[in-house]
Scaffold this motif. Structure first.
Motif, short mmCIF file in Angstrom:
data_model
loop_
_atom_site.label_atom_id
_atom_site.label_comp_id
_atom_site.label_asym_id
_atom_site.label_seq_id
_atom_site.Cartn_x
_atom_site.Cartn_y
_atom_site.Cartn_z
N VAL A 12 0.84 -1.20 0.00
CA VAL A 12 0.00 0.00 0.00
C VAL A 12 0.87 1.24 0.00
CG1 VAL A 12 -1.65 1.34 1.36
CG2 VAL A 12 -1.99 -1.12 1.07
N ARG A 13 1.95 1.23 0.84
CA ARG A 13 2.83 2.40 0.89
C ARG A 13 3.54 2.60 -0.45
NH1 ARG A 13 5.29 0.13 5.69
NH2 ARG A 13 3.99 0.57 7.51
N GLN A 318 6.41 -9.92 -2.52
CA GLN A 318 6.07 -8.53 -2.26
C GLN A 318 5.55 -7.85 -3.53
OE1 GLN A 318 6.17 -6.57 0.61
NE2 GLN A 318 5.19 -5.06 -0.74
N LEU A 319 6.22 -8.10 -4.65
CA LEU A 319 5.78 -7.49 -5.90
C LEU A 319 4.44 -8.06 -6.37
CD1 LEU A 319 9.22 -7.44 -7.79
CD2 LEU A 319 8.09 -5.55 -6.60
N LEU A 320 4.22 -9.36 -6.14
CA LEU A 320 2.93 -9.96 -6.50
C LEU A 320 1.80 -9.39 -5.65
CD1 LEU A 320 3.82 -13.72 -7.15
CD2 LEU A 320 2.89 -12.06 -8.80
N VAL A 321 2.06 -9.11 -4.38
CA VAL A 321 1.04 -8.51 -3.54
C VAL A 321 0.65 -7.13 -4.07
CG1 VAL A 321 0.60 -7.54 -1.25
CG2 VAL A 321 1.60 -9.81 -1.45
N GLU A 322 1.65 -6.37 -4.54
CA GLU A 322 1.34 -5.07 -5.14
C GLU A 322 0.45 -5.25 -6.38
OE1 GLU A 322 4.81 -2.78 -5.88
OE2 GLU A 322 5.67 -3.12 -3.88
N SER A 323 0.79 -6.25 -7.20
CA SER A 323 -0.03 -6.52 -8.39
C SER A 323 -1.44 -6.94 -7.99
CB SER A 323 0.63 -7.61 -9.24
OG SER A 323 1.87 -7.19 -9.73
N ALA A 324 -1.55 -7.74 -6.94
CA ALA A 324 -2.87 -8.19 -6.48
C ALA A 324 -3.70 -7.02 -5.98
CB ALA A 324 -2.72 -9.24 -5.39
#
Length: 802
Positions: A12-13, A318-324
């Motif tokens: 989120v940040r 971490q990058l996949l969570v941002e994409s999600a």
């Protein structure tokens, strides 16, 4: 779980710090997801849930195929034989459309429904919301006239009164007892207001010539459609041998009931599904491009995390969570956009066409649509998130952590980003080609010669109580009086009746032979459209009389039988051109040809006119036409009220409905083409815009990466125009690659749309050339801004940059 929560907070940040990227990516995803959700909702409403029947996969529709008709309706005789002989079937029912007038305090109202044989509802596994349906298995007339109401009519006309069962209503002047009310969404291939019993006399059960019936059947336990078809082939041969005088060379054919009822609707969804799929792929490619560019900017951050001991999977997660999170935002926004667009899509279909689309008025976003959107969001994460995440999670530590590292586009995924842009351009070109071909086709359909003059022609359905005019003389007097009263109204130029209004879906065929020639067996006789009209029909509809004369009042039941034929009929039957005075034999009666009229596209604007025979209703049957055509001297809709009053003065129980001008009839018929062209055009426009953003992003990033190189070139004397040309050449190289691959996709799209095209070939050079030129111009404009930025680089500033 705590680790995942931490990843979410960090994501989120990170997204909040890159607001521009987040907004563009989320809006792009919202656009693609909204388009997919809208088409899925329409597909779900019209096809997946339009037929709420029990064990739908076990239900079949049975039709006839002949030399001239690949999928014709069935006959009463077919129904009787199948009930008796088909062992692969557990049950058979038949139905035929019905329309009538419902009497009430506010006057008569036209209602649409069906006549159905006993066991129809049980066959479908349909249960009423109130009361009961028709019981029993007898084909004899029921002791009482019964009616089952549809939910819409029950609510609108009877206020949803739960005590309606057992009450009497008046249909066509006859009393019917309400036995039940069906639940919402129950329909059989359209909008059904009510259902009344259908029965046959013993003589009708041997009739294999009178068609118009839709046969529905349920497979017996253990039976398959292949086994049923084998049995139907044998039954077809026995019918032909038993009734040689009725043998039309027909063959009974079984197909899934869903195909029989909504098969024509499905073909329009093929290009739409392909279109939204292309848009979604373009969106994912664009977001993947943005993600790669952002990852390049964050390579130092990611390298630091890796140097501090973060494992590759931890970084990738971490990058996949941002994409999600991006996909989740796209799903939420997409559902909001779809919710706004659903009423627009629902209202974009003309009211007349909606009557043939089961459940269309119930189109809405629901839990199934939301679940589909979530599934699309997950697919998007896989499409645009996985590769960038895996690629970025393995950084080059020495290069990324070097203070003076400028990197290269190759090292930072430049090749992959360019490949994604090429893919976007190729998909956009395919969509543009489809939209252009549909637009060209629609333009040709609008100006196609239908054979009649639509301007100033007013059409309406005519409904009268059949019991009042059961006799031929009574019906003839009613028709003559109606035509005379309407013809006398100010502003009326001509008036006539017909059973076969062009583009109405009403189509009758008849086998015929020619007098003066050796008789032809019925199965080998040619067929023609069998149109029944009153005198004045051709003047009212503006159909040109080529030879001979029109019907006259003197062509009554006592006069010799006469017909008019179409030009194509006359050419096929008498190539020498001497049709007047020749004889046509149909249904055992010889008719003299007294006129030849222009060909009319009776079945569809895009369908070539078929040979037609026109018979005089008043001379042949004494029946009452189902539609009226009025030609006005000025604005035709202004005549509606006076026509209603004139008809009410003749018979208060008579009613007109579905009042439309002939241009509206043509427009409603072309509505699917218009809607499809508009949607494909919207998808193509969105795809083009996203592809332009992709070109801009790649070239802007390339210019930023090469700022130092460009500064050196300009310091050594390179001109600004040459720098711009260099950047634009790179952009045009991407466009050329996209066009090369997109041309193959465009040809495939054109072939997929070929069944919807009219007057335009799949490889139409004008359409394909125009979309290639448009794509090139848009890409050039998108690349122009980065090229100008490159040309304005200050060499001193560029050389000082790290």
């Amino acid at each position: 779980m705590m680790s995942l929560g931490k990843d979410v907070r960090l994501a989120v940040r990170a997204l909040a710090r890159s607001r521009g990227f987040t907004v563009v990516a989320a809006l792009s995803l919202a656009l693609g997801i909204a388009a997919c959700t809208l088409i899925f909702s329409a597909l779900d409403t019209l096809i997946l849930r339009a037929l709420p029947f029990e064990a739908l996969d076990r239900l079949v529709g049975i039709s006839e195929t002949t030399r001239d008709c690949p999928s014709c309706s069935s006959s009463v005789g077919d129904y009787a034989v199948l009930r008796r002989d088909a062992r692969a079937l557990r049950g058979v029912a038949t139905t035929v459309p019905w329309s009538g007038t419902l009497a009430g305090r506010d006057g008569a109202e036209r209602v649409e429904g069906r006549r159905v044989t006993p066991g129809f509802f049980a066959l479908l596994g349909a249960r009423p919301a109130l009361g009961r349906t028709f019981d029993g298995d007898s084909l004899a007339p029921p002791p009482l006239r019964s009616v089952v109401l549809g939910d819409r009519l029950w609510r609108t006309r009877f206020g949803g009164d739960s005590t309606i069962v057992g009450r009497t209503i008046t249909l066509n002047g006859l009393a019917y007892t309400v036995t039940g009310v069906m639940p919402p969404r129950f329909a059989f291939g359209g909008v059904d207001d009510l259902w009344i019993p259908l029965w046959f006399s013993p003589g009708q059960e041997r009739d294999h010539l009178s068609h118009g019936y839709l046969l529905a059947a349920r497979l017996a336990p253990g039976a398959t459609r292949a086994r049923l078809q084998t049995e139907l082939d044998g039954i077809s041969k026995r019918i032909a041998a038993t009734y040689p005088e009725q043998n039309l060379g027909m063959r009974l054919r079984a197909r899934p009931l869903a195909d029989a009822l909504v098969g024509d609707i499905r073909r329009y969804f093929v290009p739409l599904l392909a279109g939204v799929g292309f848009v979604l792929l373009i969106v994912c490619a664009n977001v993947a491009n943005l993600t790669l560019a952002r990852a390049s900017e964050r390579r130092r951050e990611i390298a630091l995390r890796a140097a501090l001991g973060a494992r590759r999977w931890r970084v990738a997660r971490q990058l996949l969570v941002e994409s999600a999170l991006l996909a989740a935002a796209g799903v939420v926004l997409g559902l909001g956009v779809a919710a706004v667009c659903v009423p627009v899509l629902r209202g974009g279909v003309p009211a007349h066409l909606r009557q043939s689309l089961p459940g269309w008025d119930a189109l809405a976003l629901d839990a199934r649509a939301a679940g589909f959107s979530v599934a699309v969001g997950v697919a998007c994460v896989l499409l645009f998130g996985v590769v960038p995440a895996l690629r970025s999670s393995r950084p080059d530590l020495s290069a990324a952590l070097s203070e003076g590292s400028r990197g290269s586009t190759s090292a930072d995924g430049g090749s992959l980003r360019r490949a994604l842009v090429v893919a976007q351009l190729a998909l956009a070109l395919s969509l543009l080609a489809g939209g252009a071909l549909m637009t060209r086709s629609l333009a040709k359909l609008v100006v196609a010669d239908t054979g009649f003059r639509a301007e100033r022609a007013l059409t309406m359905a005519l409904q009268v109580p059949a019991r009042k005019y059961a006799g031929a003389d009574a019906a003839r007097r009613f028709v003559e009086r109606t035509r005379a009263q309407i013809a006398a109204l100010p502003g009326v130029a001509a008036v006539a009746g017909t059973w076969n209004l062009p583009l109405s879906g009403e189509r009758n065929f008849t086998q015929y032979d020619l007098a003066g020639r050796a008789p032809t067996p019925l199965a080998e006789q040619p067929s023609a459209t069998d149109a029944w009209v009153t005198p004045g029909y051709f003047a009212a509809l503006g159909i040109a009389l080529r030879q001979g004369r029109d019907f006259t009042p003197q062509d009554d039941s006592t006069a010799p039988r006469v017909v008019l034929v179409s030009e194509s009929f006359a050419r096929r039957a008498w190539p020498a051109g001497d049709a007047i005075g020749r004889g046509v034999i149909t249904n055992g009666t010889t008719y003299a040809v007294v006129g030849v009229v222009a060909d009319v596209r009776q079945d569809g604007v895009e369908i070539a006119a078929t040979p037609a025979i026109y018979r005089d209703i008043e001379q042949t049957s004494g029946g009452i036409p189902t539609a009226l055509v009025v030609r006005a001297r000025a604005e035709p809709t202004a005549l509606t009220a006076s026509i209603r009053r004139a008809l009410s003065a003749i018979d208060p129980d008579a009613a007109i409905a579905d009042v439309r001008t002939m241009p509206q009839v043509v427009g409603d018929y072309l509505a699917p083409w218009r809607l499809l062209a508009a949607l494909l055009g919207a998808f193509a426009g969105a795809a083009l815009g996203i592809a332009a953003v992709g070109i801009y992003g790649v070239m802007a990033y390339a210019v930023a990466q090469r700022t130092h190189e460009i500064g050196i070139r300009m310091a050594l004397g390179a001109e600004r125009a040459r720098v711009m040309t260099m950047v634009l050449r790179q952009a045009m190289a991407l466009v050329a690659a996209g066009v090369a691959f997109g041309a193959l996709g465009a040809l495939g799209t054109a072939r997929a749309l070929s069944f919807l095209l009219y007057g335009v070939g799949a490889g139409d050079p004008l359409a394909l050339g125009a979309v290639v030129a448009l794509l090139a111009v848009v890409a050039l404009v998108a690349a122009w801004v980065p090229a100008r930025r490159a040309a304005r680089v200050d060499p001193v500033v560029a050389l000082r940059a790290p």
